[in-house]
Design a protein around this motif. Structure first.
Motif, PDB file in Angstrom:
ATOM      1  N   LYS A 301       0.822  -1.197  -0.125  1.00  0.00           N
ATOM      2  CA  LYS A 301       0.044  -0.195   0.075  1.00  0.00           C
ATOM      3  C   LYS A 301       0.941   1.337   0.148  1.00  0.00           C
ATOM      4  N   PHE A 302       0.257   2.227  -0.292  1.00  0.00           N
ATOM      5  CA  PHE A 302       0.955   3.693  -0.259  1.00  0.00           C
ATOM      6  C   PHE A 302       0.307   4.597   0.731  1.00  0.00           C
ATOM      7  N   ASP A 303       1.015   5.685   0.916  1.00  0.00           N
ATOM      8  CA  ASP A 303       0.509   6.777   1.926  1.00  0.00           C
ATOM      9  C   ASP A 303      -0.764   7.332   1.495  1.00  0.00           C
ATOM     10  N   TYR A 304      -0.898   7.448   0.338  1.00  0.00           N
ATOM     11  CA  TYR A 304      -2.282   8.117  -0.064  1.00  0.00           C
ATOM     12  C   TYR A 304      -3.363   7.285  -0.555  1.00  0.00           C
ATOM     13  N   TRP A 305      -4.546   7.541  -0.190  1.00  0.00           N
ATOM     14  CA  TRP A 305      -5.657   6.890  -0.231  1.00  0.00           C
ATOM     15  C   TRP A 305      -5.892   6.617  -1.623  1.00  0.00           C
ATOM     16  N   ASP A 306      -5.864   7.552  -2.391  1.00  0.00           N
ATOM     17  CA  ASP A 306      -6.151   7.643  -4.003  1.00  0.00           C
ATOM     18  C   ASP A 306      -5.454   6.563  -4.441  1.00  0.00           C
ATOM     19  N   MET A 307      -4.070   6.683  -4.226  1.00  0.00           N
ATOM     20  CA  MET A 307      -3.378   5.568  -4.887  1.00  0.00           C
ATOM     21  C   MET A 307      -3.600   4.214  -4.587  1.00  0.00           C
ATOM     22  N   ASN A 308      -4.022   3.809  -3.383  1.00  0.00           N
ATOM     23  CA  ASN A 308      -4.674   2.569  -3.186  1.00  0.00           C
ATOM     24  C   ASN A 308      -5.766   2.300  -3.838  1.00  0.00           C
ATOM     25  N   PHE A 309      -6.718   3.380  -3.778  1.00  0.00           N
ATOM     26  CA  PHE A 309      -7.925   2.986  -4.468  1.00  0.00           C
ATOM     27  C   PHE A 309      -7.805   2.799  -5.984  1.00  0.00           C
ATOM     28  N   PHE A 310      -7.120   3.554  -6.647  1.00  0.00           N
ATOM     29  CA  PHE A 310      -6.853   3.124  -7.933  1.00  0.00           C
ATOM     30  C   PHE A 310      -6.267   1.632  -8.336  1.00  0.00           C
ATOM     31  N   VAL A 311      -5.279   1.394  -7.498  1.00  0.00           N
ATOM     32  CA  VAL A 311      -4.815  -0.110  -7.405  1.00  0.00           C
ATOM     33  C   VAL A 311      -5.705  -1.102  -7.602  1.00  0.00           C
ATOM     34  N   TRP A 312      -6.581  -0.638  -6.362  1.00  0.00           N
ATOM     35  CA  TRP A 312      -7.536  -1.667  -6.161  1.00  0.00           C
ATOM     36  C   TRP A 312      -8.528  -1.789  -7.378  1.00  0.00           C
ATOM     37  N   CYS A 313      -8.753  -0.932  -7.883  1.00  0.00           N
ATOM     38  CA  CYS A 313      -9.701  -0.780  -9.031  1.00  0.00           C
ATOM     39  C   CYS A 313      -9.340  -1.508 -10.181  1.00  0.00           C
ATOM     40  N   PHE A 314      -7.830  -1.271 -10.469  1.00  0.00           N
ATOM     41  CA  PHE A 314      -7.363  -1.988 -11.381  1.00  0.00           C
ATOM     42  C   PHE A 314      -7.199  -3.578 -11.370  1.00  0.00           C
ATOM     43  N   LEU A 315      -7.160  -3.957 -10.138  1.00  0.00           N
ATOM     44  CA  LEU A 315      -6.942  -5.356 -10.015  1.00  0.00           C
ATOM     45  C   LEU A 315      -8.199  -5.990  -9.626  1.00  0.00           C
ATOM     46  N   ARG A 316      -9.307  -5.344  -9.798  1.00  0.00           N
ATOM     47  CA  ARG A 316     -10.800  -6.021  -9.739  1.00  0.00           C
ATOM     48  C   ARG A 316     -10.906  -7.299 -10.560  1.00  0.00           C
ATOM     49  N   LYS A 317     -10.425  -7.149 -11.684  1.00  0.00           N
ATOM     50  CA  LYS A 317     -10.654  -8.476 -12.497  1.00  0.00           C
ATOM     51  C   LYS A 317      -9.937  -9.694 -12.362  1.00  0.00           C
ATOM     52  N   ASN A 318      -8.477  -9.348 -11.793  1.00  0.00           N
ATOM     53  CA  ASN A 318      -7.695 -10.456 -11.145  1.00  0.00           C
ATOM     54  C   ASN A 318      -8.417 -11.124  -9.936  1.00  0.00           C
ATOM     55  N   ARG A 319      -8.974 -10.160  -8.928  1.00  0.00           N
ATOM     56  CA  ARG A 319      -9.418 -10.766  -7.707  1.00  0.00           C
ATOM     57  C   ARG A 319     -10.641 -11.599  -8.144  1.00  0.00           C
ATOM     58  N   LYS A 320     -11.501 -11.328  -9.122  1.00  0.00           N
ATOM     59  CA  LYS A 320     -12.695 -12.002  -9.365  1.00  0.00           C
ATOM     60  C   LYS A 320     -12.401 -13.485  -9.994  1.00  0.00           C
ATOM     61  N   ASN A 321     -11.055 -13.477 -10.940  1.00  0.00           N
ATOM     62  CA  ASN A 321     -10.782 -14.742 -11.363  1.00  0.00           C
ATOM     63  C   ASN A 321     -10.098 -15.736 -10.453  1.00  0.00           C
ATOM     64  N   TYR A 322      -9.502 -14.869  -9.267  1.00  0.00           N
ATOM     65  CA  TYR A 322      -8.812 -15.745  -8.224  1.00  0.00           C
ATOM     66  C   TYR A 322      -9.934 -16.625  -7.409  1.00  0.00           C
ATOM     67  N   LYS A 323     -10.945 -15.823  -6.948  1.00  0.00           N
ATOM     68  CA  LYS A 323     -11.923 -16.157  -6.238  1.00  0.00           C
ATOM     69  C   LYS A 323     -12.745 -17.252  -6.970  1.00  0.00           C
ATOM     70  N   LYS A 324     -12.855 -17.383  -8.299  1.00  0.00           N
ATOM     71  CA  LYS A 324     -13.546 -18.378  -8.970  1.00  0.00           C
ATOM     72  C   LYS A 324     -12.788 -19.642  -9.166  1.00  0.00           C
ATOM     73  N   ARG A 325     -11.383 -19.535  -9.005  1.00  0.00           N
ATOM     74  CA  ARG A 325     -10.687 -20.536  -9.288  1.00  0.00           C
ATOM     75  C   ARG A 325      -9.987 -20.911  -8.008  1.00  0.00           C
ATOM     76  N   ILE A 326     -10.227 -20.473  -6.962  1.00  0.00           N
ATOM     77  CA  ILE A 326      -9.710 -20.644  -5.662  1.00  0.00           C
ATOM     78  C   ILE A 326      -9.500 -22.141  -5.265  1.00  0.00           C
ATOM     79  N   SER A 327     -10.489 -22.924  -5.474  1.00  0.00           N
ATOM     80  CA  SER A 327     -10.661 -24.467  -5.297  1.00  0.00           C
ATOM     81  C   SER A 327      -9.814 -25.247  -6.399  1.00  0.00           C
TER      82      SER A 327
END
Length: 385
Positions: A301-327
């Motif tokens: 994470k970074f000091d600034y909340w907006d940096m963390n927010f933008f990174v979180w948004c860009f990684l949304r697709k990867n998080r969904k794929n991981y949850k689908k294939r976690i098993s």
């Protein structure tokens, strides 16, 4: 999660089985960067009647640790499987505590990983036969353990290879190859630190990594990126400090006993070594199990909340794929590894967006500054009357 396995020893058995049956991901070095390195993840079973503070390494017969060329050749799969089956039946193994060997790198100027917790290993030489040979040679040079002696250690398999990059994943530095070894003897061969690269060695109980109170506690390792992004310009360094701030990596405090027997948390596991440890623990779950949160689940994470927010948004697709294939054990680790590459891409995009927004805000502020000063001045005059 359905917890069908209760002990870390049973988890270790699952790891050995998965390493045998699941092919690890191999990465070929590109022509522009042929550098490769290997590390050894060494696991031993500490007998229950011996405490961590017992110096039973000295009981080991030194003649047994000498290199036996006849044992350098791998046996057949059936021979290795039979050796493991006999190993699990030993009484001291059944009641033992699995532990992993970590080293603390010495403080050295110019060393990118100076002072960090790591696994023994190093860069591949032209004389090394392969990456496995590199891990065995480097381990022997750094801590004196003869991993090539198959009477003392068994080669269990390899974890997924990974790309080591510069800050934000801009440049490829090397390909890193982690190999797993299991100690077969009751007494550990004496560890002999040689050279100036290693400061100390530590055997850490495997059970620690299954305790969320330790592994998921947010106690970050913070680094200043400005000196890495602009090492030769103090002006750019101050700009980066203002626009980006510091980067905070998830860190696990490893309890260990000091020489006086007092337990304290001074070993900080983070970065690449934490990622490899997380891969190791992830392989300790059966293919029909849904594992708990990964050790490295918390991205930097970074000091600034907006940096963390933008990174979180860009990684949304990867998080969904991981949850689908976690098993699916065979693919979830690949998706997670891709997530790290996507993370660095997301950071680059977030830095650009955050820089543009902050620059525009500064320009607007400068443009409106006379008006702001006029308003503040009138307010002060009103209150002073």
């Amino acid at each position: 999660m359905t917890d069908t396995v209760s002990s870390t020893l049973e988890r270790l058995k699952i790891l050995i089985s998965n390493l045998e049956n699941i092919l690890h991901c191999e990465i070929k070095s590109p022509p522009y960067q042929p550098r490769r390195a290997s590390v050894a993840i060494i696991i031993r079973i500490r007998p229950k009647n011996l405490s961590q503070d017992d110096d039973y390494n000295n009981k080991f017969d030194s003649a047994e640790s000498s290199t036996n060329k006849s044992l350098q050749i791998e046996g057949t799969d059936n021979e290795q499987k039979s050796k493991l089956e006999d190993f699990w039946k030993l009484p001291w193994v059944k009641d033992g505590e699995p532990e992993i060997l970590y080293v603390k790198r010495a403080l050295r100027q110019g060393d990118r990983w100076s002072g960090q917790i790591a696994f023994p290993g190093g860069k591949r030489d032209s004389n090394d036969f392969d990456d496995l040979d590199t891990a065995e040679r480097e381990t022997f040079e750094e801590v004196g353990l003869d991993l090539g002696n198959r009477e003392l250690f068994i080669y269990a398999g390899a974890l997924d290879e990974r790309e080591i990059t510069s800050t934000f994943g801009k440049n490829l530095l090397m390909v890193l190859c982690p190999f797993v070894f299991l100690q077969l003897t009751k007494e550990t061969p004496p560890i002999e630190i040689s050279g100036s690269e290693i400061a100390s060695t530590h055997w850490i109980p495997l059970s620690i990594f299954f305790d969320p109170n330790i592994t998921q506690k947010w106690d970050p390792e913070s680094i200043d990126l400005s000196s890495r992004l602009a090492p030769n310009s103090w002006i750019l360094q101050n700009i980066f400090k203002t626009l980006i701030g510091r980067m905070h990596f998830h860190c696990i405090g490893l309890p260990h006993s000091d020489v006086d027997g007092k337990t304290k948390r001074s070993l900080r596991l983070w970065g690449i070594t934490l990622q490899m440890t997380s891969d190791l623990i992830d392989m300790m779950y059966q293919q029909n199990e849904i594992p708990p949160r990964r050790l490295d689940a918390k991205r930097p994470k970074f000091d600034y909340w907006d940096m963390n927010f933008f990174v979180w948004c860009f990684l949304r697709k990867n998080r969904k794929n991981y949850k689908k294939r976690i098993s699916d054990l065979k693919t979830r680790r690949i998706i997670w590894a891709e997530g790290w590459r996507e993370y660095f891409t997301a950071v680059q995009k977030s830095c650009i967006i955050a820089t543009i927004i902050r620059t525009l805000f500064a320009l607007i502020l400068i443009r409106k500054l006379p008006r702001i000063i006029f308003i503040i001045k009138n307010i002060l005059i009103k209150f002073t009357k």
